[in-house]
Write a protein that holds these residues in place. Structure first.
Motif, short mmCIF file in Angstrom:
data_model
loop_
_atom_site.label_atom_id
_atom_site.label_comp_id
_atom_site.label_asym_id
_atom_site.label_seq_id
_atom_site.Cartn_x
_atom_site.Cartn_y
_atom_site.Cartn_z
N GLN A 1 0.69 -1.19 -0.20
CA GLN A 1 -0.25 0.03 -0.11
C GLN A 1 1.03 1.16 -0.02
O GLN A 1 0.40 2.29 -0.61
N HIS A 2 2.10 1.20 0.56
CA HIS A 2 2.89 2.45 0.64
C HIS A 2 3.60 2.42 -0.84
O HIS A 2 3.49 3.68 -1.32
N LEU A 3 3.96 1.45 -1.18
CA LEU A 3 4.64 1.38 -2.52
C LEU A 3 3.99 1.90 -3.69
O LEU A 3 4.22 2.79 -4.56
N ALA A 4 2.47 1.87 -3.58
CA ALA A 4 1.47 2.39 -4.42
C ALA A 4 1.65 3.83 -4.70
O ALA A 4 1.40 4.27 -5.73
N GLY A 5 1.99 4.47 -3.60
CA GLY A 5 2.00 5.84 -3.30
C GLY A 5 3.24 6.62 -3.85
O GLY A 5 3.34 7.88 -4.12
N VAL A 6 4.35 5.68 -4.06
CA VAL A 6 5.54 6.30 -4.03
C VAL A 6 6.38 5.74 -5.17
O VAL A 6 7.44 5.83 -5.67
N ASN A 7 5.75 4.68 -5.97
CA ASN A 7 6.60 3.92 -7.04
C ASN A 7 6.86 4.61 -8.09
O ASN A 7 7.63 4.00 -9.09
N ARG A 8 6.51 5.73 -8.37
CA ARG A 8 6.84 6.40 -9.52
C ARG A 8 8.05 7.36 -9.31
O ARG A 8 8.36 8.35 -10.26
N SER A 9 8.47 7.50 -7.96
CA SER A 9 9.73 7.99 -7.71
C SER A 9 10.76 7.90 -8.65
O SER A 9 11.06 6.56 -9.23
N LYS A 10 11.59 8.45 -9.12
CA LYS A 10 12.63 8.25 -10.26
C LYS A 10 13.96 7.45 -9.69
O LYS A 10 14.14 6.63 -10.04
N VAL A 11 13.92 7.89 -8.26
CA VAL A 11 14.99 6.96 -7.41
C VAL A 11 14.62 6.83 -6.18
O VAL A 11 14.23 7.84 -5.58
N ILE A 12 14.70 5.69 -5.62
CA ILE A 12 14.19 5.40 -4.27
C ILE A 12 15.36 4.78 -3.56
O ILE A 12 16.18 3.94 -4.10
N VAL A 13 15.50 5.38 -2.41
CA VAL A 13 16.61 5.01 -1.46
C VAL A 13 15.92 4.57 0.03
O VAL A 13 15.07 5.24 0.57
N PHE B 1 13.43 -3.01 0.08
CA PHE B 1 14.72 -2.96 -0.55
C PHE B 1 14.39 -3.87 -2.06
O PHE B 1 15.17 -3.47 -2.91
N LYS B 2 13.36 -4.48 -2.36
CA LYS B 2 13.06 -5.03 -3.60
C LYS B 2 12.79 -4.02 -4.55
O LYS B 2 13.12 -4.24 -5.76
N ALA B 3 12.42 -2.90 -4.00
CA ALA B 3 11.84 -1.70 -4.80
C ALA B 3 12.75 -0.85 -5.18
O ALA B 3 12.86 0.21 -5.65
N ALA B 4 13.98 -0.75 -3.99
CA ALA B 4 14.68 0.23 -4.11
C ALA B 4 15.86 0.51 -5.06
O ALA B 4 16.29 -0.65 -5.63
N ASP B 5 16.32 1.52 -5.50
CA ASP B 5 17.39 1.90 -6.52
C ASP B 5 18.63 1.63 -5.59
O ASP B 5 19.61 1.11 -6.08
N TYR B 6 18.78 2.35 -4.35
CA TYR B 6 19.92 2.23 -3.33
C TYR B 6 19.07 1.76 -2.07
O TYR B 6 18.18 2.25 -1.75
N GLY B 7 20.08 0.87 -1.31
CA GLY B 7 19.68 0.49 -0.04
C GLY B 7 20.78 0.58 1.13
O GLY B 7 21.86 0.25 0.57
N ILE B 8 20.30 0.90 2.14
CA ILE B 8 21.45 0.90 3.14
C ILE B 8 20.90 -0.08 4.42
O ILE B 8 19.75 0.33 4.98
N VAL B 9 21.43 -1.04 4.78
CA VAL B 9 21.17 -1.84 5.88
C VAL B 9 21.69 -1.10 7.26
O VAL B 9 22.86 -1.45 7.00
N GLY B 10 20.91 -0.52 8.01
CA GLY B 10 21.56 0.00 9.34
C GLY B 10 20.57 0.53 10.14
O GLY B 10 19.53 0.89 9.43
#
Length: 322
Positions: A270-282, A293-302
């Motif tokens: 439900q959250h992804l549906a509102g932001v998945n048109r972002s050009k870059v997701i961190v 993380f599956k939808a992210a362009d960049y991810g930080i585990v921390g």
């Protein structure tokens, strides 16, 4: 047979989404071998409107009635229909934002026009008039052909690059019949913030991983140095950590910034549906199995409480703010 573009404004200033729609509409007009014209409702300085010619529009119909300074979908629909009929417009284009979503379906019914909401690219005009749009919350695309005489498109924000050239538009006053709104506005309470969320190029968003409203300074500090707007997930709004106008997602605001930074958000569909048109997701999350993380362009585990201050300081140094 002009292409008519609805130019959205608020408080006398043209909204960011309108520049994209103007560029898109000008290109559609070029495809069809005609001219692009705009329509503006409410009080906007004439010089600001004339300057929109650099985005490809040749003429702007300005209905400067004070009644139109406050948005009313039924009143706006009636006025735009009058302009479209007077201009002989066969293609009418909106931004697929809150105002466009309210007007375009009503205008479609009024003019018996085919409507494609949420377009993501220019129409194919070689064999008919086919428009590509998002379906299933952005998980797939659909190509729709409009066969009606008048065609209406609403363009998803951040789907078409703004093209700025040169030129000045002719601003022509339009004397429309403006009905009295059926809804009376008694007060306007505006959301405060450095940058309106719907207009933001960069958004920093927080979730339950921040553990409470007292820790929201992490999000605000990073947003401040990035020149970004702040947002939140639905649980955060439901817990009243943040106001509901910051809630993005399927049941909140749909946004499409150039950069979306998600902090402590698991990434429910439900959250992804509102932001998945972002050009870059961190995505920043201490759980390496977080779905986001599956939808992210960049991810930080921390841990956000360790990571965000370091990013904030790095940005300050980069910008010479430290």
């Amino acid at each position: 047979m002009s292409v008519l573009i609805f130019i959205d404004q608020a408080d006398g200033h043209v909204k960011k989404a309108s520049y994209e729609v103007l560029s898109y509409g000008a290109k559609v007009a070029e495809q069809l071998g005609t001219t692009a014209e705009g329509v503006v409702l409410g009080a906007v300085p004439a010089d600001q409107l004339a300057a929109l010619g650099k985005y490809g529009v040749k003429k702007i119909h300005h209905v400067a009635n004070d009644t139109l300074n406050h948005f009313d979908a039924q009143v706006f629909t009636n006025v735009i229909a009058q302009v479209a009929q007077a201009a002989g417009s066969k293609v009418i284009i909106f931004s697929n934002n809150v105002d466009g979503k309210a007007i375009a379906p009503r205008l479609s019914a009024r003019l018996k026009a085919g409507l494609v909401p949420g377009a993501v690219s220019l129409p194919e005009t070689a064999n008919g008039f086919t428009v590509k749009k998002n379906v299933f919350s952005g998980k797939a695309f659909e190509n729709l052909t409009i066969n009606s005489d008048i065609k209406i498109i609403s363009l998803n924000p951040n789907s078409y690059q703004v093209v700025e050239g040169s030129g000045t538009a002719e601003v022509s006053p339009f004397n429309a019949t403006v009905d009295a709104p059926k809804v009376k506005i008694k007060a306007v309470n505006k959301a405060s913030g450095e940058i309106p969320l719907s207009e933001a190029e960069v958004v920093v968003s927080g979730g339950r991983g921040l553990k409470g409203p007292d820790n929201w300074g992490l999000i605000e500090n990073l947003a401040h140095v990035l020149g970004a707007a702040t947002a939140c997930s639905r649980p955060v709004a439901d817990e009243h950590w943040r106001p509901h106008h910051e809630h993005v997602g399927q049941t909140g605001l749909t946004i499409a910034p150039n950069l979306y930074i998600a902090v402590g958000i698991s990434g429910a569909i439900q959250h992804l549906a509102g932001v998945n048109r972002s050009k870059v997701i961190v995505v920043i999350n201490k759980d390496p199995e977080a779905p986001f993380f599956k939808a992210a362009d960049y991810g930080i585990v921390g841990d956000a409480f360790d990571v965000i201050p370091k990013i904030t300081e790095a940005v300050k140094k980069l910008k010479g703010m430290a």
